[in-house]
Design a protein around this motif. Sequence first.
Motif, PDB file in Angstrom:
ATOM      1  N   ASN A 156      27.225 -51.178 -22.304  1.00 53.11           N
ATOM      2  CA  ASN A 156      28.503 -50.876 -21.657  1.00 53.11           C
ATOM      3  C   ASN A 156      29.679 -51.256 -22.553  1.00 53.11           C
ATOM      4  OD1 ASN A 156      29.883 -49.837 -19.442  1.00 53.11           O
ATOM      5  ND2 ASN A 156      30.184 -51.859 -18.543  1.00 53.11           N
ATOM      6  N   HIS A 157      29.577 -52.408 -23.184  1.00 51.40           N
ATOM      7  CA  HIS A 157      30.676 -52.844 -24.057  1.00 51.40           C
ATOM      8  C   HIS A 157      30.788 -51.936 -25.278  1.00 51.40           C
ATOM      9  CE1 HIS A 157      30.377 -56.052 -21.305  1.00 51.40           C
ATOM     10  NE2 HIS A 157      29.287 -56.577 -21.844  1.00 51.40           N
ATOM     11  N   HIS A 172      32.599 -48.764 -24.343  1.00 50.05           N
ATOM     12  CA  HIS A 172      34.018 -48.980 -24.045  1.00 50.05           C
ATOM     13  C   HIS A 172      34.823 -49.382 -25.277  1.00 50.05           C
ATOM     14  CE1 HIS A 172      33.968 -48.026 -19.833  1.00 50.05           C
ATOM     15  NE2 HIS A 172      32.747 -48.536 -19.818  1.00 50.05           N
ATOM     16  N   ARG A 208      37.943 -47.084 -26.509  1.00 52.63           N
ATOM     17  CA  ARG A 208      39.287 -47.603 -26.802  1.00 52.63           C
ATOM     18  C   ARG A 208      39.683 -47.344 -28.247  1.00 52.63           C
ATOM     19  NH1 ARG A 208      37.119 -52.280 -23.938  1.00 52.63           N
ATOM     20  NH2 ARG A 208      37.836 -52.082 -21.792  1.00 52.63           N
TER      21      ARG A 208
END
Lengths: 275, 387
Positions: A104-105, A108, A112
């Motif tokens: 998930n990180h 993301h 970004r």
Amino acid sequence: MQNSAEKYLRTEKLPHIWCPGCGNGIVLGAMVRAFEKLGCDQDNTVIVSGIGCSSRAAGYMDFNTLHTTHGRALAFATGIKLARPEITVFVIMGDGDSSSIGGNHLIHAARRNIDLTAVIFNNSIYGMTGGQYSPLTPTGSRATTAPYSTIERPFDLPDLARAAGATYVARSTSYHAAMLTKLITAGATHKGFSLIEAITACPVSFGRRNKMGDGYDMLMWQKEHAVPVEKAKDKTPEEMRGKFLIGELYKTEAPEYTDLYNQLIRKSQMISREE
Amino acid sequence: MAETAALARLMQGNEAIAEGALAAGARFFAGYPITPSTEIAEILAKKLPVLGGKFIQMEDEISSMAAVIGASLAGLKSLTATSGPGFSLKQENLGFAIMTEIPCVVVNVQRCGPSTGIPTATAQGDVMQARWGTHGDHPVIALTPASVQESYTLTVQAFNLSERFRTPVILLSEEVIGHCRERVVLPDISELKIIDRKKPPAGLARYNPYEPGADGVPPMANFCDGYRYHVTGLTHDESGGPTTDAEKAERLIKRLNNKVMDHLDEITMTESWMTEDAEIIVIAYGATSRSAKRAVKMAREVGIKAGLFRLITIWPFPVKEVTALCRQAHTIIFPELNLGQLIGEVERAARNETNVVGVNRVTGEMITPDEILNKIKSQVKVEQHAE
Ligand SMILES: Cc1ncc(C[n+]2csc(CCOP(=O)(O)OP(=O)(O)O)c2C)c(N)n1
């Protein structure tokens, strides 16, 4: 190793913890040579890592180094980079670390397009815990938790990162170490989220169980199965079966997160003055 | 006086936390929306950039906690705010911050649990989780505001303690305080006592990031401020490098605990009200202490010698203070908005020498003064009735 690259190592912490035949040292070497090419300022560079054999690499590097929790390295790195955008941040992760617990990180950070350079040590297995399958373990491989071989399909990490918004995506192997150095250097120079997948060998927990031989045999396997992107153009799908691409796989320009945040600061200050 | 009055405002508890954080010098927030804490994020999203600070909405609470630790290590005072389910997710990295001694503030505006529970209803159900939610032997500092005003002052205090002792501090608010609007008087920021982390002197030949000062707290260099060092959640020695040496492991874990336990005088905050001659003492914390105060007042009005002792710091638990009260009173009444969590600590302090009685509720509503008063009345000794 040349002396000038050695200054990036905490030589007093060596020898490292890795097993004989492990490819992590080669990847570490490629990173250190990239630091040298980049002329990295040791006092203004942070290396963040997660948990796993590969993440121990951070401890051997002479920078400000942060060895975090399993899967969360990118989130810690995001905090550091956003707090102090002038700091150069590298992130070291394993395949399980980055694509399973930290998946998930990963998407993301890519979304970004925050200016971090992530180097993923992909040994196709959970090394530290003794050989369980990861989201990058090829289908049909054996692992301690896949005694009948895995039925799961692996991610293609560069594809995943690209789809999520990463603006620099590359892959190399521990056999193609010079290329790896080049790609890490290019990724670090690139402004935005860069992901470099480094295919590396774990003879003890992956190779042995999958009859791939020792560390040397596994390096030869990398040599035979990796196809540089330039050469892949001339190959038929038939010829590419079972092979994987190496080289610079994707590169584009997009606004970088901390730059955008600085613009947001100015905008907020203008609005608050008007209020 | 006129100046201070100008700063009197009607404010929500969550807003007071945001204001307190800014006053304390916080310049970084990472979080994930969750009722009833979200206003803190919303306010800081607006205010932080104006001050040149940073706000980021992360992908979840795990990464929020991680980002806050990273930012603090890079030198910014940092906080996150959450509620029940999010507080559960923060536990692993909370432990990381304790182990690596990185200051930060974690706000938990408690809501009715377990699990998703009643998101909009109040509770005090996370007090033991605050203490033991993350694994291993570790110290915890947790503060419980009882009003909007105190939400402000304790947020400042939370940052101060966190910087002073290089450890995360948990601010345990409650839905009913977070969403309550009350008059607050904000002090002039220049009058606030603000503590910043102690830094190592410049120019050391070698900086050992975990070599403690005489107070057990190691001076902290921010990343990229001149010293290069390693930070790991693995058990480490004073150089920061990992170790499995039994003696070094014990030294680290004991120091982490002792740096807090040796300074209780700086950490423990309590408040007494009418306890001097009290025979029945109500001990309470957070919003419940307000019902308790009213109950004690009503008890006094009918001639019962009751008093209130309010815990502001709940962790470390004020054992010494509570033990003294247990010696004085024949009965301790301990209301809390759960099925009886912190009461275990009171019983431990009472050492079976005093009668300890709980008043509990898990309906998502506050305990009323009447409920506490009835309990006080039920515990009055017959002789006292005769007076
Ligand atoms: C939250 C959490 N879950 C599980 C573990 C146990 N664990 C440590 S390393 C690891 C896997 C490491 O595999 P990978 O990320 O592929 O890195 P490698 O060791 O192969 O370099 C696991 C599951 C942990 N430390 N923390």
